[in-house]
Design a protein around this motif. Structure first.
Motif, PDB file in Angstrom:
ATOM      1  N   VAL A  71      11.950  -0.515  -4.599  1.00 29.51           N
ATOM      2  CA  VAL A  71      12.473  -1.238  -5.763  1.00 29.51           C
ATOM      3  C   VAL A  71      13.976  -0.995  -5.877  1.00 29.51           C
ATOM      4  O   VAL A  71      14.760  -1.932  -6.077  1.00 29.51           O
ATOM      5  CB  VAL A  71      11.748  -0.830  -7.067  1.00 29.51           C
ATOM      6  N   ILE A  72      14.378   0.249  -5.768  1.00 32.30           N
ATOM      7  CA  ILE A  72      15.808   0.581  -5.864  1.00 32.30           C
ATOM      8  C   ILE A  72      16.588  -0.100  -4.744  1.00 32.30           C
ATOM      9  O   ILE A  72      17.633  -0.706  -4.977  1.00 32.30           O
ATOM     10  CB  ILE A  72      16.011   2.115  -5.840  1.00 32.30           C
ATOM     11  N   SER A  73      16.054  -0.044  -3.539  1.00 30.78           N
ATOM     12  CA  SER A  73      16.715  -0.675  -2.397  1.00 30.78           C
ATOM     13  C   SER A  73      16.830  -2.181  -2.588  1.00 30.78           C
ATOM     14  O   SER A  73      17.901  -2.767  -2.348  1.00 30.78           O
ATOM     15  CB  SER A  73      15.931  -0.367  -1.113  1.00 30.78           C
ATOM     16  N   ARG A  91       0.815  -1.220   0.000  1.00 32.33           N
ATOM     17  CA  ARG A  91       0.000   0.000   0.000  1.00 32.33           C
ATOM     18  C   ARG A  91       0.846   1.267   0.000  1.00 32.33           C
ATOM     19  O   ARG A  91       0.337   2.363   0.238  1.00 32.33           O
ATOM     20  CB  ARG A  91      -0.917   0.003   1.227  1.00 32.33           C
ATOM     21  N   TYR A  92       2.121   1.113  -0.270  1.00 32.44           N
ATOM     22  CA  TYR A  92       3.004   2.276  -0.312  1.00 32.44           C
ATOM     23  C   TYR A  92       2.615   3.203  -1.451  1.00 32.44           C
ATOM     24  O   TYR A  92       2.026   2.798  -2.445  1.00 32.44           O
ATOM     25  CB  TYR A  92       4.459   1.845  -0.513  1.00 32.44           C
ATOM     26  N   SER A  93       3.005   4.461  -1.310  1.00 31.85           N
ATOM     27  CA  SER A  93       2.815   5.433  -2.392  1.00 31.85           C
ATOM     28  C   SER A  93       3.782   5.079  -3.517  1.00 31.85           C
ATOM     29  O   SER A  93       4.755   4.351  -3.299  1.00 31.85           O
ATOM     30  CB  SER A  93       3.112   6.847  -1.879  1.00 31.85           C
ATOM     31  N   PRO A  94       3.552   5.595  -4.729  1.00 28.59           N
ATOM     32  CA  PRO A  94       4.492   5.327  -5.822  1.00 28.59           C
ATOM     33  C   PRO A  94       5.934   5.729  -5.482  1.00 28.59           C
ATOM     34  O   PRO A  94       6.879   5.001  -5.809  1.00 28.59           O
ATOM     35  CB  PRO A  94       3.944   6.156  -6.986  1.00 28.59           C
ATOM     36  N   ASP A  95       6.094   6.854  -4.815  1.00 28.07           N
ATOM     37  CA  ASP A  95       7.410   7.323  -4.395  1.00 28.07           C
ATOM     38  C   ASP A  95       8.081   6.290  -3.487  1.00 28.07           C
ATOM     39  O   ASP A  95       9.241   5.921  -3.693  1.00 28.07           O
ATOM     40  CB  ASP A  95       7.251   8.665  -3.672  1.00 28.07           C
ATOM     41  N   GLU A  96       7.341   5.785  -2.509  1.00 29.67           N
ATOM     42  CA  GLU A  96       7.884   4.788  -1.584  1.00 29.67           C
ATOM     43  C   GLU A  96       8.145   3.457  -2.303  1.00 29.67           C
ATOM     44  O   GLU A  96       9.148   2.790  -2.037  1.00 29.67           O
ATOM     45  CB  GLU A  96       6.927   4.568  -0.411  1.00 29.67           C
ATOM     46  N   LYS A  97       7.259   3.090  -3.214  1.00 31.18           N
ATOM     47  CA  LYS A  97       7.452   1.850  -3.972  1.00 31.18           C
ATOM     48  C   LYS A  97       8.749   1.922  -4.784  1.00 31.18           C
ATOM     49  O   LYS A  97       9.515   0.957  -4.813  1.00 31.18           O
ATOM     50  CB  LYS A  97       6.259   1.575  -4.895  1.00 31.18           C
ATOM     51  N   ASN A 140       2.389   5.734 -12.150  1.00 32.73           N
ATOM     52  CA  ASN A 140       1.534   6.101 -11.015  1.00 32.73           C
ATOM     53  C   ASN A 140       2.110   7.305 -10.266  1.00 32.73           C
ATOM     54  O   ASN A 140       1.355   8.172  -9.806  1.00 32.73           O
ATOM     55  CB  ASN A 140       1.357   4.913 -10.063  1.00 32.73           C
ATOM     56  N   GLY A 141       3.428   7.348 -10.154  1.00 30.44           N
ATOM     57  CA  GLY A 141       4.064   8.487  -9.485  1.00 30.44           C
ATOM     58  C   GLY A 141       3.867   9.777 -10.265  1.00 30.44           C
ATOM     59  O   GLY A 141       3.649  10.844  -9.676  1.00 30.44           O
ATOM     60  N   ILE A 142       3.880   9.684 -11.582  1.00 27.56           N
ATOM     61  CA  ILE A 142       3.608  10.861 -12.424  1.00 27.56           C
ATOM     62  C   ILE A 142       2.156  11.290 -12.217  1.00 27.56           C
ATOM     63  O   ILE A 142       1.863  12.469 -12.021  1.00 27.56           O
ATOM     64  CB  ILE A 142       3.888  10.546 -13.914  1.00 27.56           C
ATOM     65  N   GLY A 143       1.270  10.306 -12.223  1.00 28.65           N
ATOM     66  CA  GLY A 143      -0.159  10.590 -12.047  1.00 28.65           C
ATOM     67  C   GLY A 143      -0.486  11.195 -10.689  1.00 28.65           C
ATOM     68  O   GLY A 143      -1.406  12.001 -10.574  1.00 28.65           O
ATOM     69  N   HIS A 144       0.272  10.822  -9.669  1.00 31.35           N
ATOM     70  CA  HIS A 144       0.060  11.368  -8.322  1.00 31.35           C
ATOM     71  C   HIS A 144       0.855  12.655  -8.088  1.00 31.35           C
ATOM     72  O   HIS A 144       0.874  13.181  -6.978  1.00 31.35           O
ATOM     73  CB  HIS A 144       0.452  10.334  -7.264  1.00 31.35           C
ATOM     74  N   GLY A 145       1.536  13.137  -9.121  1.00 26.29           N
ATOM     75  CA  GLY A 145       2.303  14.378  -8.991  1.00 26.29           C
ATOM     76  C   GLY A 145       3.575  14.236  -8.184  1.00 26.29           C
ATOM     77  O   GLY A 145       4.153  15.236  -7.760  1.00 26.29           O
ATOM     78  N   GLN A 146       4.036  13.000  -7.976  1.00 31.89           N
ATOM     79  CA  GLN A 146       5.259  12.796  -7.195  1.00 31.89           C
ATOM     80  C   GLN A 146       6.521  12.890  -8.052  1.00 31.89           C
ATOM     81  O   GLN A 146       7.588  13.208  -7.530  1.00 31.89           O
ATOM     82  CB  GLN A 146       5.212  11.431  -6.490  1.00 31.89           C
ATOM     83  N   PHE A 147       6.404  12.572  -9.331  1.00 30.11           N
ATOM     84  CA  PHE A 147       7.563  12.593 -10.219  1.00 30.11           C
ATOM     85  C   PHE A 147       7.367  13.636 -11.306  1.00 30.11           C
ATOM     86  O   PHE A 147       6.294  13.751 -11.891  1.00 30.11           O
ATOM     87  CB  PHE A 147       7.784  11.216 -10.868  1.00 30.11           C
TER      88      PHE A 147
END
Length: 193
Positions: free
Chosen positions: A85-87, A75-81, A135-142
């Motif tokens: 993934v990177i980690s 249930r993480y946000s796209p930013d957290e996801k 999803n991160g683009i859509g949520h305005g995070q990226f």
């Protein structure tokens, strides 16, 4: 896959040899010579050179796919996801650097039909990463606009890491490596760092 101390030692030596010489250039005779044994003894540990490559490539690829699937199901946000993934990519690479080296450098040596299966699974991983970015683009995070270009840039940034880890002269703290790469990637794509 049989697990034994002798087999693990054999595989560690062979992976190092393949990393040094390349898959195509490494012969079963080279393996035997490196291990100071008869060529016939090599077949006590592997069925063939190709089966060894398949085993390692699909095993490490599974680790990446399992990690990204678990992250996608969270249930993480796209930013957290994306951070997870990177980690996970960094952690898997640092834990299995020779296998990651095979994944980056030797996958083209797979034979059909396993090559096609491998490519499809690789595309699946990349599509899942693109989904997170979209999803991160859509949520305005990226702030990026092209999720495919962004995903490939992130993967290109991470794929070299096994080389740094295998270079004994530049052993670094995994936490510091992760922070540096995370900062670098998120500075480029995030609306906020």
């Amino acid at each position: 896959m049989k697990k034994s101390v002798k087999r693990e030692r054999f595989l560690a030596v062979v992976l190092g040899l393949i990393h040094k010489k390349g898959f195509k250039a490494t012969t079963v005779r080279d393996m035997a010579q490196e291990l100071n044994c008869e060529v016939s003894n090599v077949y006590n540990y592997i069925d063939s050179k190709q089966s060894l490559l398949e085993e390692y490539l699909f095993d490490v690829q599974n680790k990446f796919l399992i990690a990204i699937d678990a992250i996608l199901d969270s249930r993480y946000s796209p930013d957290e996801k994306l951070r997870h993934v990177i980690s996970s990519y960094i952690q898997i690479t640092l834990k299995h650097p020779y296998e990651q080296a095979l994944l980056v450098n030797e996958w083209r040596n797979l034979e059909e039909p396993r090559l096609q299966e491998f490519v499809e699974r690789r595309i699946s991983y990349e599509s899942k990463l693109q989904h997170i970015i979209r999803n991160g683009i859509g949520h305005g995070q990226f702030k990026v606009q092209d999720e495919e270009l962004t995903a490939q840039t992130i993967l290109a940034t991470l794929r070299w890491l096994h080389n740094k880890h295998l270079d004994s002269k530049s052993i670094s703290n995994p936490m510091e490596i992760e922070k540096q790469l995370m900062d670098f990637i998120f500075t480029g794509i995030s609306r906020r760092v």
